[in-house]
Structures are given as C-alpha cells and as structure tokens.
Design a protein around this motif. Structure first.
Motif, PDB file in Angstrom:
ATOM      1  N   GLY A  39       1.004  -1.112   0.284  1.00 34.14           N
ATOM      2  CA  GLY A  39       0.192   0.101  -0.074  1.00 34.14           C
ATOM      3  C   GLY A  39       1.001   1.415  -0.267  1.00 34.14           C
ATOM      4  N   VAL A  40       0.231   2.351  -1.119  1.00 32.10           N
ATOM      5  CA  VAL A  40       1.301   3.372  -0.620  1.00 32.10           C
ATOM      6  C   VAL A  40      -0.312   5.136  -0.904  1.00 32.10           C
ATOM      7  N   GLY A  41      -1.401   4.436  -0.281  1.00 33.67           N
ATOM      8  CA  GLY A  41      -2.272   5.330  -0.303  1.00 33.67           C
ATOM      9  C   GLY A  41      -3.015   5.544   1.329  1.00 33.67           C
ATOM     10  N   ASP A  42      -4.410   5.360   1.220  1.00 34.44           N
ATOM     11  CA  ASP A  42      -4.313   6.031   2.024  1.00 34.44           C
ATOM     12  C   ASP A  42      -4.775   4.947   3.181  1.00 34.44           C
ATOM     13  N   VAL A  43      -4.408   3.709   2.397  1.00 32.13           N
ATOM     14  CA  VAL A  43      -4.659   2.249   3.291  1.00 32.13           C
ATOM     15  C   VAL A  43      -3.101   1.862   3.597  1.00 32.13           C
ATOM     16  N   ARG A  44      -1.877   1.772   4.018  1.00 29.47           N
ATOM     17  CA  ARG A  44      -0.852   1.040   4.382  1.00 29.47           C
ATOM     18  C   ARG A  44      -1.150  -0.426   5.888  1.00 29.47           C
ATOM     19  N   ILE A  45      -0.414  -1.089   5.179  1.00 35.36           N
ATOM     20  CA  ILE A  45      -0.196  -2.683   5.626  1.00 35.36           C
ATOM     21  C   ILE A  45       0.394  -3.120   5.574  1.00 35.36           C
ATOM     22  N   ARG A  46       1.087  -4.272   6.460  1.00 34.23           N
ATOM     23  CA  ARG A  46       2.516  -4.323   7.113  1.00 34.23           C
ATOM     24  C   ARG A  46       2.396  -5.240   7.854  1.00 34.23           C
ATOM     25  N   PRO A  47       3.438  -6.065   8.011  1.00 37.00           N
ATOM     26  CA  PRO A  47       3.525  -7.625   9.439  1.00 37.00           C
ATOM     27  C   PRO A  47       4.695  -6.593   9.915  1.00 37.00           C
ATOM     28  N   TYR A  48       4.058  -7.151  11.722  1.00 42.53           N
ATOM     29  CA  TYR A  48       5.044  -6.815  12.540  1.00 42.53           C
ATOM     30  C   TYR A  48       5.389  -8.098  13.765  1.00 42.53           C
ATOM     31  N   GLY A  49       6.336  -8.347  13.474  1.00 40.72           N
ATOM     32  CA  GLY A  49       6.900  -9.466  14.054  1.00 40.72           C
ATOM     33  C   GLY A  49       6.056 -10.788  13.659  1.00 40.72           C
ATOM     34  N   HIS A  50       5.992 -11.610  14.709  1.00 39.50           N
ATOM     35  CA  HIS A  50       5.689 -12.679  13.616  1.00 39.50           C
ATOM     36  C   HIS A  50       4.104 -13.032  13.906  1.00 39.50           C
ATOM     37  N   ASP A  51       3.183 -12.318  14.721  1.00 40.24           N
ATOM     38  CA  ASP A  51       2.182 -12.678  15.045  1.00 40.24           C
ATOM     39  C   ASP A  51       1.032 -11.420  14.672  1.00 40.24           C
ATOM     40  N   ARG A  52       1.223 -10.665  14.200  1.00 38.40           N
ATOM     41  CA  ARG A  52       0.967  -9.250  14.152  1.00 38.40           C
ATOM     42  C   ARG A  52       0.414  -8.824  12.597  1.00 38.40           C
ATOM     43  N   THR A  53      -0.568  -7.520  12.738  1.00 40.09           N
ATOM     44  CA  THR A  53      -0.122  -6.863  10.791  1.00 40.09           C
ATOM     45  C   THR A  53      -0.752  -5.443  11.460  1.00 40.09           C
ATOM     46  N   VAL A  54       0.273  -5.206  11.029  1.00 35.70           N
ATOM     47  CA  VAL A  54      -0.134  -3.476  11.211  1.00 35.70           C
ATOM     48  C   VAL A  54      -1.118  -2.829  10.053  1.00 35.70           C
ATOM     49  N   VAL A  55      -2.027  -1.730  10.245  1.00 33.98           N
ATOM     50  CA  VAL A  55      -2.925  -1.404  10.155  1.00 33.98           C
ATOM     51  C   VAL A  55      -3.033  -0.055   9.954  1.00 33.98           C
ATOM     52  N   GLU A  56      -2.566   0.485   8.805  1.00 35.32           N
ATOM     53  CA  GLU A  56      -2.361   2.410   8.847  1.00 35.32           C
ATOM     54  C   GLU A  56      -3.473   2.748   7.524  1.00 35.32           C
ATOM     55  N   PHE A  57      -4.395   4.316   8.070  1.00 32.55           N
ATOM     56  CA  PHE A  57      -5.428   4.878   8.493  1.00 32.55           C
ATOM     57  C   PHE A  57      -4.948   6.134   7.178  1.00 32.55           C
ATOM     58  N   HIS A  58      -4.404   7.011   6.508  1.00 27.76           N
ATOM     59  CA  HIS A  58      -4.122   7.723   6.171  1.00 27.76           C
ATOM     60  C   HIS A  58      -5.163   8.522   6.097  1.00 27.76           C
ATOM     61  N   ALA A  59      -5.063  10.123   6.671  1.00 27.65           N
ATOM     62  CA  ALA A  59      -6.751  10.592   6.625  1.00 27.65           C
ATOM     63  C   ALA A  59      -5.492  12.214   7.129  1.00 27.65           C
ATOM     64  N   VAL A  60      -6.826  12.943   6.036  1.00 29.42           N
ATOM     65  CA  VAL A  60      -6.256  14.791   6.381  1.00 29.42           C
ATOM     66  C   VAL A  60      -6.287  14.954   8.066  1.00 29.42           C
TER      67      VAL A  60
END
Length: 138
Positions: free
Chosen positions: A70-91
């Motif tokens: 993801g490069v836009g408003d929503v970006r997602i990535r693994p974090y460690g072996h058991d978590r997923t990070v979801v970033e929501f970008h807004a104004v």
C-alpha cells in the motif's frame, strides 16, 4: 442471496502516548463488492465520536499480512511473527492499529470460500452498477 462475511476482532490502537488501547473492530466482506473489505471502528475509538468504516482492497489486506503493501490511504505490513499493522492515512492524521495476523488470515480464508481470488469479476453486477451511476444523470 449474498453471503456477507463478518469477523469481530480486537485491535490495538497505537497512540502518540506510550500506551495502546484495545478496541473492538469488525472486518466485513460482501460478495456484492467482491474486490473490497471493510474495517469498522466503534464510535469511542474515533476522534469524532462516530462509527468509522474504511474500505480497501482484499488483495491489499492479503499482501500486507506477508510484506509491506500500500502507498495510499491504507498501508499494511507485518509486525513480528503474529501481528499485522494497518495504517489509515487521512487529512486529520494517521491511525495505526495492530491486529493478530492469524485472525486476518482466518478472515481471508473465509472470504475466499465465498469468492475465490481471481474470480471477483464473476460477482460483479455491471448492469446494476451502471444503472446506479446513470440514475442521477437525468
């Protein structure tokens, strides 16, 4: 008849302060919108005090569970072996949540049982969508 997949899960809301609040969120998938998933946040978890829902690509969620995506408003990535990070970008700013990767994968498996990856186009109702677009054009 459309089978809507919903899965409640606990998300850790990362704040600028060194604490993390746990908030209940709901992942939702509707075959009527076969390319998208939705993540809904309850009113107490939002700055405005109203329920918020973000829609983004099911493929983005799947890719982000394994590698940064993801490069836009929503970006997602693994974090460690058991978590997923979801970033929501807004104004207004950026909201960052951690969810269990196992829960994300379970949700994705359930959605693929209803609409297999690569077959989303079979679930589109182009006539309905076109009529919806054109109804206000008169």
């Amino acid at each position: 008849m459309s089978t809507v997949i919903e899965q409640a899960l606990q998300a850790r809301l990362v704040a600028s302060a060194p604490r993390m609040d746990v908030v209940p969120v709901v992942l939702r998938y509707d075959p009527a919108d076969p390319f998208a998933v939705r993540m809904a946040f309850p009113a107490p978890a939002t700055l405005e005090g109203v329920e918020a829902e973000w829609a983004f690509s099911r493929d983005l969620l799947a890719a982000g569970a394994d590698a940064p995506a993801g490069v836009g408003d929503v970006r997602i990535r693994p974090y460690g072996h058991d978590r997923t990070v979801v970033e929501f970008h807004a104004v207004e700013g950026v909201a960052v949540v951690h969810v269990r990767t196992s829960e994300v994968r379970r949700f994705l498996r359930r959605t693929r049982q209803v609409v297999p990856s690569g077959c989303e186009y079979l679930f589109l109702d182009l006539d309905r969508d076109l009529a919806h677009l054109l109804r206000d054009a008169r």
